[in-house]
Design a protein around this motif. Sequence first.
Motif, PDB file in Angstrom:
ATOM      1  N   VAL A  66      10.157  -4.800  -4.342  1.00 16.00           N
ATOM      2  CA  VAL A  66      10.726  -5.433  -3.150  1.00 16.00           C
ATOM      3  C   VAL A  66      10.471  -6.934  -3.201  1.00 16.00           C
ATOM      4  CG1 VAL A  66      10.710  -5.533  -0.639  1.00 16.00           C
ATOM      5  CG2 VAL A  66      10.357  -3.351  -1.798  1.00 16.00           C
ATOM      6  N   ARG A  67      11.526  -7.722  -3.075  1.00 10.80           N
ATOM      7  CA  ARG A  67      11.398  -9.179  -3.050  1.00 10.80           C
ATOM      8  C   ARG A  67      12.218  -9.726  -1.887  1.00 10.80           C
ATOM      9  NH1 ARG A  67       7.732  -8.189  -5.577  1.00 10.80           N
ATOM     10  NH2 ARG A  67       7.051  -8.906  -7.629  1.00 10.80           N
ATOM     11  N   HIS A  68      11.576 -10.495  -1.033  1.00 14.48           N
ATOM     12  CA  HIS A  68      12.255 -11.105   0.108  1.00 14.48           C
ATOM     13  C   HIS A  68      11.510 -12.377   0.470  1.00 14.48           C
ATOM     14  CE1 HIS A  68      13.874 -11.693   4.166  1.00 14.48           C
ATOM     15  NE2 HIS A  68      14.877 -10.906   3.791  1.00 14.48           N
ATOM     16  N   ASP A  69      12.236 -13.408   0.885  1.00 15.15           N
ATOM     17  CA  ASP A  69      11.625 -14.693   1.196  1.00 15.15           C
ATOM     18  C   ASP A  69      10.586 -14.608   2.309  1.00 15.15           C
ATOM     19  OD1 ASP A  69      13.092 -15.973  -0.715  1.00 15.15           O
ATOM     20  OD2 ASP A  69      14.597 -16.771   0.672  1.00 15.15           O
ATOM     21  N   HIS A  70      10.716 -13.603   3.177  1.00 12.99           N
ATOM     22  CA  HIS A  70       9.816 -13.503   4.331  1.00 12.99           C
ATOM     23  C   HIS A  70       8.874 -12.307   4.237  1.00 12.99           C
ATOM     24  CE1 HIS A  70      11.927 -16.776   6.345  1.00 12.99           C
ATOM     25  NE2 HIS A  70      13.038 -16.221   5.895  1.00 12.99           N
ATOM     26  N   LEU A  71       8.683 -11.801   3.029  1.00 15.68           N
ATOM     27  CA  LEU A  71       7.758 -10.702   2.773  1.00 15.68           C
ATOM     28  C   LEU A  71       6.851 -11.100   1.622  1.00 15.68           C
ATOM     29  CD1 LEU A  71       7.178  -7.640   3.534  1.00 15.68           C
ATOM     30  CD2 LEU A  71       8.615  -7.072   1.558  1.00 15.68           C
ATOM     31  N   VAL A  72       5.531 -11.045   1.853  1.00 17.10           N
ATOM     32  CA  VAL A  72       4.613 -11.419   0.785  1.00 17.10           C
ATOM     33  C   VAL A  72       4.868 -10.514  -0.423  1.00 17.10           C
ATOM     34  CG1 VAL A  72       2.751  -9.888   1.569  1.00 17.10           C
ATOM     35  CG2 VAL A  72       2.208 -11.927   0.223  1.00 17.10           C
ATOM     36  N   SER A  73       4.856 -11.102  -1.599  1.00 18.00           N
ATOM     37  CA  SER A  73       5.176 -10.347  -2.808  1.00 18.00           C
ATOM     38  C   SER A  73       3.921  -9.738  -3.426  1.00 18.00           C
ATOM     39  CB  SER A  73       5.845 -11.262  -3.852  1.00 18.00           C
ATOM     40  OG  SER A  73       7.106 -11.699  -3.402  1.00 18.00           O
ATOM     41  N   LEU A  74       4.000  -8.443  -3.729  1.00 18.97           N
ATOM     42  CA  LEU A  74       2.973  -7.794  -4.523  1.00 18.97           C
ATOM     43  C   LEU A  74       3.269  -8.108  -5.984  1.00 18.97           C
ATOM     44  CD1 LEU A  74       0.543  -5.869  -4.785  1.00 18.97           C
ATOM     45  CD2 LEU A  74       2.171  -3.973  -4.814  1.00 18.97           C
ATOM     46  N   ARG A  75       2.386  -8.873  -6.622  1.00 17.73           N
ATOM     47  CA  ARG A  75       2.622  -9.351  -7.978  1.00 17.73           C
ATOM     48  C   ARG A  75       2.123  -8.381  -9.039  1.00 17.73           C
ATOM     49  NH1 ARG A  75       2.556 -15.392  -8.229  1.00 17.73           N
ATOM     50  NH2 ARG A  75       1.690 -15.082 -10.307  1.00 17.73           N
TER      51      ARG A  75
END
Length: 303
Positions: A66-75
Amino acid sequence: MDHDPDDHPEVPGHRLLHVIGAGSSSVVWAGSSPSGEPVAIKVPRAHPDPVSQHEAQIERQVLLGVRHDHLVSLRDVVALADGRVALVFDLVVGATLASLVASRGHLRPGEVVTVLSPIAEAVAALHAAGGTHCDISPGNIMLTTEGRPVLMDLGAARIAGTGGGAVVGTPGFVAPEVRSGGAPTEASDVFSLGAVAWFCLTGNGAPDTFLRLSDETVISHTGPHLAGVIGRCIDPEPEVRPSSAQLPRLVFDAVAREPLEVVVGADQASALTHRIRAEAAGAQPPTPDRPRPWFRRRPAARP
């Protein structure tokens, strides 16, 4: 076995610098990735049981996609030598929505639109991938120094419809069906978003009730502009609530958005702010195909 928060765990390939948050189940460290980028590393205090560990592996695969500008990314997901698993997120610098509201008392309706509509879009993206957040609350929404709202703490997220029994979430922001032992769903995340809007406008979480509130009651607390949307979101019947895909537009159309500026200093709660009252002229409704400027930068006003 629980681990002392003062312990300095070894996370392979990563450097841990200092603790930036601690809860009953985990400790979050500021650190750096193998390439030197700043990251936040969430380390659980205890080892999960085999069943929970298997469920967590599935959930993390969903979150990694999941990638979204307003969601912290799990790397990344990193196994520790003692069997625990650390979650590596982008490091987001700013202050929480909870701190902002605490320092101001409440936000204006247009400011709530500015914060909530993009967060609702992020939640819709998470739902589209098959996940639920399970702990949407003002303490888990960060406002960056650029004024961008970001939904944090995906550590509680899980596959939609799983994990009933134990109540997960922040009091005042948990849907009634989850408080009754039901599994978190997309609809329970929508309830939490409505409760966040209620909090922004009143300074308090949504009423702890299993009864439907009258329109007059909602308006008397939140004002008229967002009352209709909030009332539907916090309805005790999940099927009455709008879907997460519908919610961003419903919020955006309720009232003209108003930008706000976030200032982060040594004391984040007191430095946070200096509200910008300029109108967002020419704002367009959110669409999935075209990015839009949610914020207008302004020099911070001096107190």
